[in-house]
Design a protein around this motif. Structure first.
Motif, PDB file in Angstrom:
ATOM      1  N   UNK A 173       0.837  -1.206   0.000  1.00 59.51           N
ATOM      2  CA  UNK A 173       0.000   0.000   0.000  1.00 59.51           C
ATOM      3  C   UNK A 173       0.870   1.254   0.000  1.00 59.51           C
ATOM      4  N   UNK A 174       1.975   1.235   0.767  1.00 58.58           N
ATOM      5  CA  UNK A 174       2.886   2.395   0.775  1.00 58.58           C
ATOM      6  C   UNK A 174       3.505   2.590  -0.601  1.00 58.58           C
ATOM      7  N   UNK A 175       3.794   1.494  -1.303  1.00 57.79           N
ATOM      8  CA  UNK A 175       4.319   1.613  -2.669  1.00 57.79           C
ATOM      9  C   UNK A 175       3.295   2.304  -3.568  1.00 57.79           C
ATOM     10  N   UNK A 176       2.047   1.860  -3.479  1.00 56.16           N
ATOM     11  CA  UNK A 176       0.991   2.438  -4.314  1.00 56.16           C
ATOM     12  C   UNK A 176       0.779   3.912  -4.017  1.00 56.16           C
ATOM     13  N   UNK A 177       0.994   4.302  -2.765  1.00 58.86           N
ATOM     14  CA  UNK A 177       0.800   5.700  -2.346  1.00 58.86           C
ATOM     15  C   UNK A 177       2.047   6.555  -2.536  1.00 58.86           C
ATOM     16  N   UNK A 178       3.165   5.925  -2.955  1.00 59.39           N
ATOM     17  CA  UNK A 178       4.404   6.673  -3.141  1.00 59.39           C
ATOM     18  C   UNK A 178       5.134   6.971  -1.856  1.00 59.39           C
ATOM     19  N   UNK A 179       4.813   6.251  -0.788  1.00 57.49           N
ATOM     20  CA  UNK A 179       5.429   6.487   0.523  1.00 57.49           C
ATOM     21  C   UNK A 179       6.451   5.416   0.894  1.00 57.49           C
ATOM     22  N   UNK A 180       6.631   4.433   0.058  1.00 55.13           N
ATOM     23  CA  UNK A 180       7.517   3.311   0.377  1.00 55.13           C
ATOM     24  C   UNK A 180       8.972   3.750   0.375  1.00 55.13           C
ATOM     25  N   UNK A 181       9.711   3.246   1.357  1.00 54.15           N
ATOM     26  CA  UNK A 181      11.143   3.503   1.406  1.00 54.15           C
ATOM     27  C   UNK A 181      11.531   4.710   2.233  1.00 54.15           C
TER      28      UNK A 181
END
Length: 118
Positions: free
Chosen positions: A81-89
């Motif tokens: 979900x963080x990847x999809x929201x651009x928050x991953x990493x």
């Protein structure tokens, strides 16, 4: 905050594949461990008291292991979900990038090493 393409030449695709593999492994473990969670029958003619206690202990361990897998599954889905929201990493505490090695070891990590240490 966006994709961590600066850290990975292929963007999140490699990490997404790793997460998918880990989720598949958790599903496989669930299938193999389902028999251990079955109700322990009280049949003292067939099973002695100590054997039943062992079976109950094994059942409790199977339930605990299942709960651990479910927790890990939630963490991995949250990473997707963080990847999809651009928050991953990015660290949820300080917003700095989480080190590549840390994310490769645990793609569900939400804190950088410094913030995780406290």
């Amino acid at each position: 905050m966006g994709k961590i393409t600066n850290m990975y030449g292929q963007g999140n695709d490699e990490i997404r594949s790793e997460i998918a593999a880990r989720l598949a492994a958790l599903d496989d473990e669930d299938m193999r461990g389902s028999a251990g969670k079955a109700t322990v029958e009280l049949d003292q003619q067939a099973v002695g008291r100590l054997s039943r206690m062992d079976a109950l202990q094994n059942q409790a361990m199977a339930h605990a292991t299942s709960a651990r897998r479910e927790s890990e599954r939630r963490r991995l889905h949250a990473a997707l979900a963080r990847m999809d929201e651009g928050e991953f990493g990015y660290c949820e505490d300080c917003a700095d990038e989480i080190a590549e090695g840390r994310l490769r070891f645990d793609p569900a990590a939400v804190r950088c090493v410094d913030c995780a240490r406290g």
